[in-house]
Design a protein around this motif. Structure first.
Motif, short mmCIF file in Angstrom:
data_model
loop_
_atom_site.label_atom_id
_atom_site.label_comp_id
_atom_site.label_asym_id
_atom_site.label_seq_id
_atom_site.Cartn_x
_atom_site.Cartn_y
_atom_site.Cartn_z
N PRO A 242 -9.63 0.96 -25.88
CA PRO A 242 -8.60 0.14 -25.50
C PRO A 242 -7.35 1.02 -24.71
CG PRO A 242 -8.46 1.32 -27.74
CD PRO A 242 -9.97 1.58 -27.10
N ARG A 243 -7.49 0.88 -23.42
CA ARG A 243 -6.66 1.46 -22.53
C ARG A 243 -5.39 0.45 -22.28
NH1 ARG A 243 -4.78 1.26 -17.02
NH2 ARG A 243 -5.89 -0.80 -16.73
N SER A 244 -4.48 1.01 -22.36
CA SER A 244 -3.05 0.35 -22.36
C SER A 244 -2.55 0.26 -20.65
CB SER A 244 -1.90 1.07 -23.01
OG SER A 244 -0.68 0.30 -22.94
N ALA A 245 -2.35 -1.17 -20.56
CA ALA A 245 -2.10 -1.39 -19.19
C ALA A 245 -0.73 -1.92 -19.27
CB ALA A 245 -2.89 -2.24 -18.18
N PRO A 246 0.47 -1.12 -18.92
CA PRO A 246 1.75 -1.85 -18.82
C PRO A 246 2.12 -2.89 -18.02
CG PRO A 246 1.69 0.20 -17.92
CD PRO A 246 0.40 0.00 -18.19
N PRO A 247 2.88 -3.84 -18.17
CA PRO A 247 3.19 -5.15 -17.34
C PRO A 247 4.22 -4.40 -16.23
CG PRO A 247 4.49 -5.21 -19.35
CD PRO A 247 3.54 -4.04 -19.60
N PRO A 248 4.29 -4.92 -15.18
CA PRO A 248 3.86 -6.57 -14.84
C PRO A 248 2.36 -6.87 -14.68
CG PRO A 248 4.84 -5.53 -12.90
CD PRO A 248 5.09 -4.48 -13.92
N TYR A 249 2.06 -7.89 -14.88
CA TYR A 249 0.78 -8.14 -14.33
C TYR A 249 0.35 -9.40 -13.61
CZ TYR A 249 0.21 -6.09 -19.34
OH TYR A 249 0.15 -5.11 -20.33
N LYS A 250 -0.69 -9.32 -12.98
CA LYS A 250 -0.84 -10.33 -12.10
C LYS A 250 -1.09 -11.77 -12.58
CE LYS A 250 -1.26 -7.67 -7.98
NZ LYS A 250 -0.44 -8.19 -6.95
N PRO A 251 -0.81 -12.62 -11.94
CA PRO A 251 -1.03 -14.18 -12.37
C PRO A 251 -2.45 -14.46 -13.15
CG PRO A 251 0.09 -14.24 -10.39
CD PRO A 251 -0.26 -12.93 -10.54
N LEU A 252 -3.57 -13.83 -12.56
CA LEU A 252 -4.67 -14.06 -13.13
C LEU A 252 -4.82 -13.44 -14.62
CD1 LEU A 252 -8.06 -14.16 -11.52
CD2 LEU A 252 -7.82 -12.87 -13.63
N VAL A 253 -4.40 -12.51 -14.71
CA VAL A 253 -4.32 -11.54 -16.22
C VAL A 253 -3.60 -12.44 -17.06
CG1 VAL A 253 -3.76 -9.53 -17.26
CG2 VAL A 253 -4.69 -9.50 -14.98
N ILE A 254 -2.31 -12.73 -16.65
CA ILE A 254 -1.42 -13.58 -17.54
C ILE A 254 -1.94 -14.77 -17.95
CG2 ILE A 254 0.63 -14.86 -17.58
CD1 ILE A 254 1.75 -12.71 -15.90
N ARG A 255 -2.89 -15.66 -17.02
CA ARG A 255 -3.19 -16.96 -17.43
C ARG A 255 -4.57 -16.59 -18.30
NH1 ARG A 255 -0.76 -20.82 -14.79
NH2 ARG A 255 0.37 -20.20 -13.20
N GLY A 256 -5.22 -15.52 -18.13
CA GLY A 256 -6.37 -15.06 -19.12
C GLY A 256 -5.87 -14.74 -20.32
N LEU A 257 -4.80 -14.01 -20.43
CA LEU A 257 -4.12 -13.93 -21.93
C LEU A 257 -3.57 -15.03 -22.33
CD1 LEU A 257 -2.06 -10.60 -21.02
CD2 LEU A 257 -3.88 -10.81 -22.31
N ALA A 258 -3.13 -16.20 -21.60
CA ALA A 258 -2.81 -17.49 -22.13
C ALA A 258 -3.98 -18.06 -22.65
CB ALA A 258 -1.99 -18.07 -21.13
N VAL A 259 -4.80 -18.20 -21.86
CA VAL A 259 -5.91 -19.10 -22.54
C VAL A 259 -6.69 -18.45 -23.72
CG1 VAL A 259 -8.54 -19.81 -21.98
CG2 VAL A 259 -6.65 -19.88 -20.18
N ALA A 260 -6.92 -17.07 -23.78
CA ALA A 260 -7.15 -16.37 -24.93
C ALA A 260 -6.39 -16.63 -26.14
CB ALA A 260 -7.20 -14.85 -24.56
N ALA A 261 -4.95 -16.79 -25.97
CA ALA A 261 -4.03 -16.95 -27.07
C ALA A 261 -4.13 -18.47 -27.62
CB ALA A 261 -2.63 -16.82 -26.65
#
Length: 364
Positions: A242-261
């Motif tokens: 579990p590597r922590s990657a602080p924001p901000p994130y690229k849109p692709l990462v954000i949308r991947g998190l949104a689909v997962a949620a």
């Protein structure tokens, strides 16, 4: 004898009357508590099979293209490698990258548990679903989004770097192979190979059934995904950590998190496919991939000998595509040395020409 019987009857009657009086004096038992209905169980984690197939198609292409070697012995081998490299449609490719990001985020137990804690109350669940659809960045607010984003960035970064490294080797081979006479011969059916590249660039790739099953299990929190082998020891990535990657994130990462949620809330199934497709749209990365394809078409249109096809393969298929993936994920870009400075033109100073003396006029 008769008196004894009467006495017993009288005593029995007295006991009955006394018991009745005592019973009437006792407090009546409280009524049973009302039945409380148990809250409904939260919906299961659901991710549309179409989304999983897109993720598999993306992962399959990255593995096949990253395995293209840099040793060429004839033109047929070059054309076979070109057919592997051109076989992706940019829109599906980008959707597949986002879908793969969602599967990776669903591998993070902290993120999934944080989202699913809001899935029990139907009203609250629907409210959060609406907010994620309206603004995918809302998904970044859940606990564990930093480690889920780290999984996405590290995995896509490793995939992109592997393809980039292979592309650099192929591009170098375009110069090395020129020592062989066959590489300088003209490519046969140049128009046909360009038409094939355009056709395959408009054809969605097919997913592998075994890989789809593995991704489906991974999206449910099953067996962890096996990352692609690193391109070099320095590029090794531990996806399970579990590597922590602080924001901000690229849109692709954000949308991947949104689909997962949405999947964790039970709102990313086949019935929600149109909504999920809209959430995954990412214009900036699509422009990068479209430009890579355009540059490829132009390269193939003017390439004549075989070694020029090798250059088109290494630069505009492998390197350009890998850079689009790396930029879209927010992973560290490989170091590119700056081009050598252009030599300054040498300006030679002209020697001054001695003026001829005007001949003195003869006196008449």
């Amino acid at each position: 004898m008769l008196s004894t019987t009467r006495t017993r009857a009288a005593l029995t009657a007295i006991v009955v009357v006394a018991a009745t009086l005592l019973a009437s004096c006792e407090t009546p038992p409280p009524p049973p508590p009302p039945l409380v209905a148990a809250p409904p169980a939260p919906p299961p984690i659901t991710l549309s099979s179409s989304i999983v197939e897109k993720a598999s198609a993306f992962r399959g292409y990255m593995q096949r293209a990253g395995a293209i070697g840099a040793t060429f012995e004839n033109g047929d081998q070059i054309q076979a490698s070109l057919k592997v490299g051109v076989a992706y449609e940019p829109k599906q490719f980008l959707s597949g990258a986002t879908a793969y990001a969602a599967v990776l985020a669903l591998q993070d137990p902290t993120y999934v548990a944080s989202v699913r804690s809001f899935a029990t109350d139907p009203v609250q669940r629907q409210s959060i679903i609406n907010q994620i659809i309206a603004d995918p960045a809302y998904a970044v607010g859940f606990k564990g989004s930093d480690t889920a984003a780290g999984r996405i960035i590290d995995t896509l970064g490793a995939e992109g770097l592997r393809l980039y490294t292979a592309g650099k080797a192929v591009k170098q081979a375009a110069y090395d192979v020129q020592r062989a006479k066959w590489s300088t011969l003209p490519v046969l059916d140049r128009d046909g190979r360009l038409a094939y590249a355009k056709t395959m660039s408009a054809t969605p790739a097919l997913a592998d059934s075994a890989d789809v099953a593995a991704l489906q299990q991974a999206s449910m929190g099953g067996v962890p995904l096996v990352p692609a082998p690193p391109a070099a020891p320095a590029a090794a990535v531990t996806v399970s950590g579990p590597r922590s990657a602080p924001p901000p994130y690229k849109p692709l990462v954000i949308r991947g998190l949104a689909v997962a949620a949405l999947a964790a809330l039970g709102a990313a199934g086949d019935n929600n496919l149109a909504t999920i497709d809209a959430v995954m749209v990412e214009p900036a990365s699509a422009m990068c991939l479209n430009m890579a394809k355009l540059n490829l078409y132009q390269c193939l249109a003017v390439a004549k000998p075989h070694y020029e096809d090798v250059f088109c393969l290494g630069q505009h298929i492998m390197i350009d595509t890998s850079m689009c993936v790396l930029k879209a994920s927010g992973a560290a870009l490989p170091y590119e040395p700056p081009p050598p400075p252009k030599p300054e033109p040498v300006v030679t100073k002209k020697k001054p020409v001695a003026k001829k003396r005007a001949s003195a006029k003869k006196k008449s």
